[in-house]
Design a protein around this motif. Structure first.
Motif, PDB file in Angstrom:
ATOM      1  N   THR A  12       0.862  -1.179   0.000  1.00 15.82           N
ATOM      2  CA  THR A  12       0.000   0.000   0.000  1.00 15.82           C
ATOM      3  C   THR A  12       0.898   1.228   0.000  1.00 15.82           C
ATOM      4  O   THR A  12       1.946   1.254   0.652  1.00 15.82           O
ATOM      5  CB  THR A  12      -0.943   0.039   1.222  1.00 15.82           C
ATOM      6  OG1 THR A  12      -0.161  -0.013   2.411  1.00 15.82           O
ATOM      7  CG2 THR A  12      -1.926  -1.107   1.200  1.00 15.82           C
ATOM      8  N   PHE A  13       0.471   2.219  -0.753  1.00 13.34           N
ATOM      9  CA  PHE A  13       1.171   3.499  -0.824  1.00 13.34           C
ATOM     10  C   PHE A  13       0.237   4.528  -0.207  1.00 13.34           C
ATOM     11  O   PHE A  13      -0.933   4.598  -0.583  1.00 13.34           O
ATOM     12  CB  PHE A  13       1.452   3.878  -2.283  1.00 13.34           C
ATOM     13  CG  PHE A  13       2.420   2.948  -2.967  1.00 13.34           C
ATOM     14  CD1 PHE A  13       3.745   3.318  -3.105  1.00 13.34           C
ATOM     15  CD2 PHE A  13       2.008   1.732  -3.480  1.00 13.34           C
ATOM     16  CE1 PHE A  13       4.653   2.481  -3.739  1.00 13.34           C
ATOM     17  CE2 PHE A  13       2.902   0.883  -4.117  1.00 13.34           C
ATOM     18  CZ  PHE A  13       4.228   1.261  -4.255  1.00 13.34           C
ATOM     19  N   ARG A  14       0.765   5.301   0.743  1.00 13.50           N
ATOM     20  CA  ARG A  14      -0.114   6.299   1.350  1.00 13.50           C
ATOM     21  C   ARG A  14       0.666   7.515   1.818  1.00 13.50           C
ATOM     22  O   ARG A  14       1.839   7.423   2.181  1.00 13.50           O
ATOM     23  CB  ARG A  14      -0.935   5.699   2.477  1.00 13.50           C
ATOM     24  CG  ARG A  14      -0.174   5.117   3.625  1.00 13.50           C
ATOM     25  CD  ARG A  14      -1.137   4.506   4.663  1.00 13.50           C
ATOM     26  NE  ARG A  14      -0.440   4.011   5.815  1.00 13.50           N
ATOM     27  CZ  ARG A  14      -0.207   2.730   6.062  1.00 13.50           C
ATOM     28  NH1 ARG A  14      -0.622   1.819   5.241  1.00 13.50           N
ATOM     29  NH2 ARG A  14       0.439   2.377   7.155  1.00 13.50           N
ATOM     30  N   LEU A  15      -0.051   8.642   1.788  1.00 13.99           N
ATOM     31  CA  LEU A  15       0.498   9.875   2.335  1.00 13.99           C
ATOM     32  C   LEU A  15       0.545   9.738   3.841  1.00 13.99           C
ATOM     33  O   LEU A  15      -0.397   9.223   4.450  1.00 13.99           O
ATOM     34  CB  LEU A  15      -0.378  11.068   1.958  1.00 13.99           C
ATOM     35  CG  LEU A  15      -0.478  11.398   0.475  1.00 13.99           C
ATOM     36  CD1 LEU A  15      -1.514  12.490   0.246  1.00 13.99           C
ATOM     37  CD2 LEU A  15       0.861  11.821  -0.084  1.00 13.99           C
ATOM     38  N   ILE A  65       5.417  10.157   1.316  1.00 16.08           N
ATOM     39  CA  ILE A  65       4.667   8.988   0.849  1.00 16.08           C
ATOM     40  C   ILE A  65       5.418   7.753   1.311  1.00 16.08           C
ATOM     41  O   ILE A  65       6.619   7.616   1.064  1.00 16.08           O
ATOM     42  CB  ILE A  65       4.521   8.974  -0.684  1.00 16.08           C
ATOM     43  CG1 ILE A  65       3.859  10.268  -1.174  1.00 16.08           C
ATOM     44  CG2 ILE A  65       3.717   7.748  -1.126  1.00 16.08           C
ATOM     45  CD1 ILE A  65       3.907  10.465  -2.674  1.00 16.08           C
ATOM     46  N   CYS A  67       5.529   3.463   1.504  1.00 14.91           N
ATOM     47  CA  CYS A  67       5.077   2.212   0.897  1.00 14.91           C
ATOM     48  C   CYS A  67       5.193   1.148   1.980  1.00 14.91           C
ATOM     49  O   CYS A  67       6.259   0.994   2.585  1.00 14.91           O
ATOM     50  CB  CYS A  67       5.939   1.860  -0.312  1.00 14.91           C
ATOM     51  SG  CYS A  67       5.558   0.229  -0.992  1.00 14.91           S
ATOM     52  N   ARG A 106       6.691   3.961  -8.811  1.00 12.48           N
ATOM     53  CA  ARG A 106       5.346   4.318  -8.323  1.00 12.48           C
ATOM     54  C   ARG A 106       5.426   5.505  -7.377  1.00 12.48           C
ATOM     55  O   ARG A 106       4.594   6.417  -7.445  1.00 12.48           O
ATOM     56  CB  ARG A 106       4.700   3.115  -7.636  1.00 12.48           C
ATOM     57  CG  ARG A 106       3.329   3.406  -7.095  1.00 12.48           C
ATOM     58  CD  ARG A 106       2.319   3.673  -8.209  1.00 12.48           C
ATOM     59  NE  ARG A 106       1.040   4.006  -7.624  1.00 12.48           N
ATOM     60  CZ  ARG A 106       0.358   5.116  -7.900  1.00 12.48           C
ATOM     61  NH1 ARG A 106       0.800   5.972  -8.790  1.00 12.48           N
ATOM     62  NH2 ARG A 106      -0.780   5.350  -7.300  1.00 12.48           N
ATOM     63  N   LEU A 107       6.409   5.529  -6.490  1.00 17.76           N
ATOM     64  CA  LEU A 107       6.562   6.672  -5.580  1.00 17.76           C
ATOM     65  C   LEU A 107       6.797   7.955  -6.372  1.00 17.76           C
ATOM     66  O   LEU A 107       6.187   8.996  -6.080  1.00 17.76           O
ATOM     67  CB  LEU A 107       7.724   6.434  -4.611  1.00 17.76           C
ATOM     68  CG  LEU A 107       7.504   5.381  -3.532  1.00 17.76           C
ATOM     69  CD1 LEU A 107       8.822   5.065  -2.822  1.00 17.76           C
ATOM     70  CD2 LEU A 107       6.442   5.823  -2.535  1.00 17.76           C
ATOM     71  N   GLY A 109       5.960   8.579  -9.465  1.00 17.26           N
ATOM     72  CA  GLY A 109       4.704   8.916 -10.134  1.00 17.26           C
ATOM     73  C   GLY A 109       3.725   9.617  -9.210  1.00 17.26           C
ATOM     74  O   GLY A 109       3.050  10.573  -9.607  1.00 17.26           O
ATOM     75  N   MET A 110       3.661   9.169  -7.972  1.00 19.15           N
ATOM     76  CA  MET A 110       2.768   9.809  -6.999  1.00 19.15           C
ATOM     77  C   MET A 110       3.231  11.227  -6.677  1.00 19.15           C
ATOM     78  O   MET A 110       2.399  12.121  -6.494  1.00 19.15           O
ATOM     79  CB  MET A 110       2.674   8.955  -5.738  1.00 19.15           C
ATOM     80  CG  MET A 110       1.931   7.642  -5.960  1.00 19.15           C
ATOM     81  SD  MET A 110       1.889   6.597  -4.490  1.00 19.15           S
ATOM     82  CE  MET A 110       0.621   7.460  -3.532  1.00 19.15           C
ATOM     83  N   GLU A 113       2.176  13.350  -9.624  1.00 16.90           N
ATOM     84  CA  GLU A 113       0.729  13.580  -9.533  1.00 16.90           C
ATOM     85  C   GLU A 113       0.423  14.645  -8.476  1.00 16.90           C
ATOM     86  O   GLU A 113      -0.416  15.530  -8.696  1.00 16.90           O
ATOM     87  CB  GLU A 113       0.007  12.283  -9.175  1.00 16.90           C
ATOM     88  CG  GLU A 113      -0.004  11.250 -10.280  1.00 16.90           C
ATOM     89  CD  GLU A 113      -0.497   9.884  -9.803  1.00 16.90           C
ATOM     90  OE1 GLU A 113      -1.083   9.780  -8.695  1.00 16.90           O
ATOM     91  OE2 GLU A 113      -0.286   8.904 -10.539  1.00 16.90           O
ATOM     92  N   HIS A 114       1.079  14.557  -7.331  1.00 20.94           N
ATOM     93  CA  HIS A 114       0.887  15.538  -6.259  1.00 20.94           C
ATOM     94  C   HIS A 114       1.303  16.933  -6.738  1.00 20.94           C
ATOM     95  O   HIS A 114       0.593  17.913  -6.503  1.00 20.94           O
ATOM     96  CB  HIS A 114       1.697  15.132  -5.023  1.00 20.94           C
ATOM     97  CG  HIS A 114       1.630  16.120  -3.913  1.00 20.94           C
ATOM     98  ND1 HIS A 114       0.568  16.189  -3.041  1.00 20.94           N
ATOM     99  CD2 HIS A 114       2.491  17.113  -3.544  1.00 20.94           C
ATOM    100  CE1 HIS A 114       0.771  17.174  -2.167  1.00 20.94           C
ATOM    101  NE2 HIS A 114       1.931  17.744  -2.459  1.00 20.94           N
TER     102      HIS A 114
END
Length: 187
Positions: A12-15, A65, A67, A106-107, A109-110, A113-114
């Motif tokens: 899971t990836f989360r802020l 972020i 993971c 993925r990190l 990319g997030m 996006e942010h």
């Protein structure tokens, strides 16, 4: 989050507001274990932390972020605004056992996006010149080499930039191509 190939299964990836301790400190040490320890660097950072020239720890607009595999932190990234239009990726790390599985991509990319959601024009980062896995991963994600510098702390660094908006990317492409086409007859 699971990728189509299952590479990121069970992650899971989360802020997060902060990275969990002591897991973050241990992962950070492990992620940067390839770098030769320097007592002089430790002394410089300790001295600067006690002077009136302290580096600001305020990170308004920063993003962290994490993971996680279950509740275990296996990777992280931290970025903060750098000037009015840029988001600077300050540091990231992936546990050795989790590398080459798409987590870092993925990190990144997030973060992009942010940056886009927050109205930043670009995401920038600096890397040790020999950190090929990270530099190559970012080039594949649309970053380009935007400069080089020498740091007395980290040595030679490569600066990478990802332009967030399509118009800015078009402008960059226009500005970075040759002024005129060179024909074989001109050589």
């Amino acid at each position: 989050m699971t990728s189509e190939r299952g590479v990121l299964k069970d992650l899971t990836f989360r802020l997060v507001e902060s990275f969990p301790e002591p897991a973050f400190s241990a992962l950070s040490r492990a992620a940067f274990a390839d770098y030769e320890p320097s007592q002089l660097l430790t002394d410089v950072l300790a001295q600067e932390a006690t002077t009136h020239l302290k580096i600001s720890t305020a990170d308004a607009g920063g993003v962290r972020i994490g993971c996680f595999r279950g509740e275990m932190l296996v990777a992280w990234t931290y970025a903060r605004p750098s000037g009015p239009h840029q988001l600077a990726m300050i540091n990231s790390g992936v546990a050795a056992a989790e590398r080459r599985a798409g987590i870092y991509s993925r990190l990144v990319g997030m973060v992009v996006e942010h940056a886009s959601a927050q109205g930043h024009a670009a995401v920038v980062s600096r890397h040790a010149a020999n950190n090929n896995p990270v530099i190559i991963a970012k080039l594949k994600l649309g970053f380009f080499v935007s400069g080089f510098e020498y740091s007395e702390v980290y040595g030679p660094l490569v600066r990478l930039t990802c332009l967030v908006g399509e118009l800015r990317r078009k402008l960059h492409h226009t500005r970075s191509r040759p002024i005129r086409r060179i024909d074989a007859n001109d050589v």
